[in-house]
Design an enzyme around this catalytic site. Sequence first.
Site, PDB file in Angstrom:
ATOM      1  N   ASP A  28      -5.722  -5.578  -7.909  1.00  0.00           N
ATOM      2  CA  ASP A  28      -3.825  -5.992  -8.807  1.00  0.00           C
ATOM      3  C   ASP A  28      -4.568  -7.829  -9.418  1.00  0.00           C
ATOM      4  O   ASP A  28      -4.539  -8.695  -9.073  1.00  0.00           O
ATOM      5  CB  ASP A  28      -2.706  -6.348  -7.955  1.00  0.00           C
ATOM      6  CG  ASP A  28      -1.308  -6.303  -9.487  1.00  0.00           C
ATOM      7  OD1 ASP A  28      -1.114  -5.675  -8.700  1.00  0.00           O
ATOM      8  OD2 ASP A  28      -1.809  -7.447  -9.997  1.00  0.00           O
ATOM      9  N   HIS A  44      -1.574  11.817 -14.567  1.00  0.00           N
ATOM     10  CA  HIS A  44      -0.486  10.370 -15.170  1.00  0.00           C
ATOM     11  C   HIS A  44       0.867  11.112 -14.339  1.00  0.00           C
ATOM     12  O   HIS A  44       0.936  12.331 -14.614  1.00  0.00           O
ATOM     13  CB  HIS A  44      -0.734  10.689 -16.499  1.00  0.00           C
ATOM     14  CG  HIS A  44       0.170   9.801 -16.895  1.00  0.00           C
ATOM     15  ND1 HIS A  44       0.617   8.333 -17.438  1.00  0.00           N
ATOM     16  CD2 HIS A  44       1.855  10.599 -16.642  1.00  0.00           C
ATOM     17  CE1 HIS A  44       1.642   7.828 -17.333  1.00  0.00           C
ATOM     18  NE2 HIS A  44       2.913   9.192 -17.301  1.00  0.00           N
ATOM     19  N   GLY A  91      11.699  -2.129  -9.896  1.00  0.00           N
ATOM     20  CA  GLY A  91      11.208  -3.285 -10.280  1.00  0.00           C
ATOM     21  C   GLY A  91       9.686  -2.296 -10.796  1.00  0.00           C
ATOM     22  O   GLY A  91       8.891  -3.302 -10.963  1.00  0.00           O
ATOM     23  N   HIS A  96       3.130   4.782 -14.508  1.00  0.00           N
ATOM     24  CA  HIS A  96       2.233   5.336 -13.451  1.00  0.00           C
ATOM     25  C   HIS A  96       2.245   5.081 -12.333  1.00  0.00           C
ATOM     26  O   HIS A  96       1.703   3.798 -11.819  1.00  0.00           O
ATOM     27  CB  HIS A  96       0.934   5.493 -14.605  1.00  0.00           C
ATOM     28  CG  HIS A  96      -0.495   5.987 -14.515  1.00  0.00           C
ATOM     29  ND1 HIS A  96      -1.071   6.561 -14.796  1.00  0.00           N
ATOM     30  CD2 HIS A  96      -0.736   6.257 -12.717  1.00  0.00           C
ATOM     31  CE1 HIS A  96      -2.184   7.629 -13.563  1.00  0.00           C
ATOM     32  NE2 HIS A  96      -1.943   7.453 -13.072  1.00  0.00           N
ATOM     33  N   HIS A  98       2.181   4.045  -8.594  1.00  0.00           N
ATOM     34  CA  HIS A  98       1.014   3.099  -8.253  1.00  0.00           C
ATOM     35  C   HIS A  98       1.518   2.911  -6.849  1.00  0.00           C
ATOM     36  O   HIS A  98       2.327   1.982  -6.597  1.00  0.00           O
ATOM     37  CB  HIS A  98       0.814   2.123  -8.739  1.00  0.00           C
ATOM     38  CG  HIS A  98       1.513   0.792  -9.224  1.00  0.00           C
ATOM     39  ND1 HIS A  98       2.137   1.565 -10.100  1.00  0.00           N
ATOM     40  CD2 HIS A  98       2.497   0.245  -9.156  1.00  0.00           C
ATOM     41  CE1 HIS A  98       3.176   1.094 -10.565  1.00  0.00           C
ATOM     42  NE2 HIS A  98       3.297   0.293 -10.057  1.00  0.00           N
ATOM     43  N   HIS A 100       1.484  -0.452  -3.730  1.00  0.00           N
ATOM     44  CA  HIS A 100       0.750  -1.277  -3.305  1.00  0.00           C
ATOM     45  C   HIS A 100       0.281  -1.565  -2.309  1.00  0.00           C
ATOM     46  O   HIS A 100       0.504  -0.670  -1.113  1.00  0.00           O
ATOM     47  CB  HIS A 100       1.917  -2.444  -3.526  1.00  0.00           C
ATOM     48  CG  HIS A 100       1.967  -2.477  -5.662  1.00  0.00           C
ATOM     49  ND1 HIS A 100       1.976  -3.966  -6.374  1.00  0.00           N
ATOM     50  CD2 HIS A 100       3.334  -1.789  -5.935  1.00  0.00           C
ATOM     51  CE1 HIS A 100       2.164  -3.369  -7.629  1.00  0.00           C
ATOM     52  NE2 HIS A 100       3.115  -2.389  -7.425  1.00  0.00           N
TER      53      HIS A 100
HETATM   54  P1  AMP Z   1       5.059  -2.696 -10.686  1.00  0.00           P
HETATM   55  O1  AMP Z   1       5.416  -3.336 -10.805  1.00  0.00           O
HETATM   56  O2  AMP Z   1       4.832  -2.499  -9.344  1.00  0.00           O
HETATM   57  O3  AMP Z   1       5.275  -2.065 -11.837  1.00  0.00           O
HETATM   58  O4  AMP Z   1       3.556  -2.991 -10.555  1.00  0.00           O
HETATM   59  C1  AMP Z   1       2.169  -3.280 -11.659  1.00  0.00           C
HETATM   60  C2  AMP Z   1       1.364  -3.889 -10.987  1.00  0.00           C
HETATM   61  O5  AMP Z   1       0.230  -3.659 -11.926  1.00  0.00           O
HETATM   62  C3  AMP Z   1       1.444  -5.482 -11.046  1.00  0.00           C
HETATM   63  O6  AMP Z   1       1.193  -6.469  -9.601  1.00  0.00           O
HETATM   64  C4  AMP Z   1       0.433  -5.624 -12.199  1.00  0.00           C
HETATM   65  O7  AMP Z   1       0.178  -7.321 -11.862  1.00  0.00           O
HETATM   66  C5  AMP Z   1      -0.495  -5.147 -12.384  1.00  0.00           C
HETATM   67  N1  AMP Z   1      -0.979  -4.618 -13.138  1.00  0.00           N
HETATM   68  C6  AMP Z   1      -0.490  -4.285 -14.480  1.00  0.00           C
HETATM   69  N2  AMP Z   1      -1.586  -4.497 -14.872  1.00  0.00           N
HETATM   70  C7  AMP Z   1      -3.136  -4.570 -14.552  1.00  0.00           C
HETATM   71  C8  AMP Z   1      -4.182  -4.526 -14.705  1.00  0.00           C
HETATM   72  N3  AMP Z   1      -4.981  -4.001 -16.389  1.00  0.00           N
HETATM   73  N4  AMP Z   1      -5.578  -4.894 -13.749  1.00  0.00           N
HETATM   74  C9  AMP Z   1      -4.853  -4.681 -12.679  1.00  0.00           C
HETATM   75  N5  AMP Z   1      -3.741  -4.404 -12.658  1.00  0.00           N
HETATM   76  C10 AMP Z   1      -2.314  -4.211 -13.315  1.00  0.00           C
HETATM   77 ZN    ZN Z   2      -1.254   7.083 -16.466  1.00  0.00          ZN
END
Ligand code: AMP
Ligand code: ZN
Length: 116
Positions: A28, A44, A91, A96, A98, A100
């Site tokens: 991240d 996706h 939040g 897409h 993900h 954590h």
């Molecule tokens: P969420 O708030 O659960 O949608 O988390 C999105 C996460 O993606 C956040 O923790 C961001 O810091 C991370 N993020 C966004 N863009 C990128 C990127 N280009 N590379 C790595 N992490 C990213």
């Molecule tokens: Zn995507």
Amino acid sequence: MCIFCKIINKEVPAAVVYEDDDVLAFKDVRPLAPVHILIIPKRHIESISNLTEEDTELAGKLILTAKKIAEDFDISPKGYKLLFRVGEWGGQEVPHIHLHLIGGAKLQENIHPEVI
Ligand code: AMP
Ligand code: ZN
């Protein structure tokens, strides 16, 4: 195309820590802890809300990939946190799926209020 699909296509750089045919994992960019990795499906899918029965194996694979990476980063013995944010009130910022993987320190809700 969404930002994470661009990372999958190598159009946007990322610190990739694991990759196979189905999933990709990368650091991240705004880490909330010493280890903060995102595990995503290569296909996706916007959100957990959009999963179907046919995605059961893929959903399980995201979790098992997180487990493997936690072992690789040696944060498994002490423990860690896995988090899916879902939709606006959850939040979720990137549309897409993900997962954590957050660890490497004792996580306290008052230190990391954004990580519920
Ligand atoms: P969420 O708030 O659960 O949608 O988390 C999105 C996460 O993606 C956040 O923790 C961001 O810091 C991370 N993020 C966004 N863009 C990128 C990127 N280009 N590379 C790595 N992490 C990213
Ligand atoms: Zn995507």
